[in-house]
Design an enzyme around this catalytic site. Sequence first.
Site, PDB file in Angstrom:
ATOM      1  N   SER A   1      30.840 -41.609  21.901  1.00  0.00           N
ATOM      2  CA  SER A   1      32.071 -42.278  22.309  1.00  0.00           C
ATOM      3  C   SER A   1      31.774 -43.757  22.493  1.00  0.00           C
ATOM      4  O   SER A   1      30.620 -44.139  22.712  1.00  0.00           O
ATOM      5  CB  SER A   1      32.574 -41.699  23.637  1.00  0.00           C
ATOM      6  OG  SER A   1      33.605 -42.493  24.211  1.00  0.00           O
TER       7      SER A   1
ATOM      8  N   TYR B   1      31.141 -38.795  32.119  1.00  0.00           N
ATOM      9  CA  TYR B   1      31.409 -38.848  30.679  1.00  0.00           C
ATOM     10  C   TYR B   1      30.600 -39.956  30.013  1.00  0.00           C
ATOM     11  O   TYR B   1      29.948 -39.741  28.984  1.00  0.00           O
ATOM     12  CB  TYR B   1      32.904 -39.078  30.462  1.00  0.00           C
ATOM     13  CG  TYR B   1      33.342 -39.101  29.019  1.00  0.00           C
ATOM     14  CD1 TYR B   1      33.516 -37.906  28.311  1.00  0.00           C
ATOM     15  CD2 TYR B   1      33.596 -40.297  28.367  1.00  0.00           C
ATOM     16  CE1 TYR B   1      33.928 -37.921  26.987  1.00  0.00           C
ATOM     17  CE2 TYR B   1      34.010 -40.312  27.041  1.00  0.00           C
ATOM     18  CZ  TYR B   1      34.172 -39.132  26.361  1.00  0.00           C
ATOM     19  OH  TYR B   1      34.581 -39.144  25.045  1.00  0.00           O
TER      20      TYR B   1
ATOM     21  N   LYS C   1      27.626 -39.478  27.224  1.00  0.00           N
ATOM     22  CA  LYS C   1      27.781 -40.019  25.872  1.00  0.00           C
ATOM     23  C   LYS C   1      26.703 -41.049  25.543  1.00  0.00           C
ATOM     24  O   LYS C   1      26.300 -41.185  24.382  1.00  0.00           O
ATOM     25  CB  LYS C   1      29.180 -40.611  25.709  1.00  0.00           C
ATOM     26  CG  LYS C   1      30.298 -39.568  25.719  1.00  0.00           C
ATOM     27  CD  LYS C   1      30.113 -38.519  24.639  1.00  0.00           C
ATOM     28  CE  LYS C   1      31.332 -37.593  24.531  1.00  0.00           C
ATOM     29  NZ  LYS C   1      31.152 -36.570  23.469  1.00  0.00           N
TER      30      LYS C   1
END
Length: 248
Positions: free
Chosen positions: A127, A140, A144
């Site tokens: 991401s 998150y 990532k």
Amino acid sequence: MKRALITAGAAGIGRAMADGFDAAGFEVWVTDVDAGALDQCPDHWRCHHANAADETAVRDVFDQMDHLDVLCANAGVAGPTALVEDVALADWQACVSVNLEGAFLAAKHAAPLMKQAQSGAMILTSSTAGIYGYPNRAPYAAAKWAVIGLMKTLAMELGPFGIRANAICPGAVEGPRMEGVLEREAAAKGMTRDQVYEGYAAGTSMRSFVTAQDIADMAVFLGSDQARMVSGQVIAVDGHTENPDPKL
């Protein structure tokens, strides 16, 4: 026939990837935790109900394969939207488990098949949060970033066997998952959903979200012979993120 496996391949970005490899002439295998979405996949796909972070389930899928040409380790979850001091450890662990351990397990079990063939391509979905960081999304972003480190290591370990590894970093992608992110971020920041959406779009050179098809097109390219010397790369498909945390 060349074979591609896409984790979380029954919906969203994964479904677009699976459709793309199908159109490119690959035999398509998908895994997903959403049984309903799997039921909507074409009959000629090999579909498996499996949690990407469950090694037993993952191993069972790979044990049915005699070869694998392309792995798309795509499974991921958004995780909580909160300041780091407000993130529960259980929520952190759940987010990291799917996003990072899911990619690790897919690569772990794909590697022997690809080594046997002395060829293959691993495509990990990271991401832009794994490039810039992401306020209010610590689990998150951390996962990532780690996916990129995993990919770089895979490229180094597996390159001598003719196996390539790359990471795709989507920006803000149109679809249900991003809608959930927008709503949660709006609530966390005291903004409206449309304000957050506009902020994301304004933070890119292209002034636009990307689509699942944009991500799938890049995955199909990276899995093709045209990308035979592309490995160890972090490729953002995001309309060029200028500001990862736009202030309105």
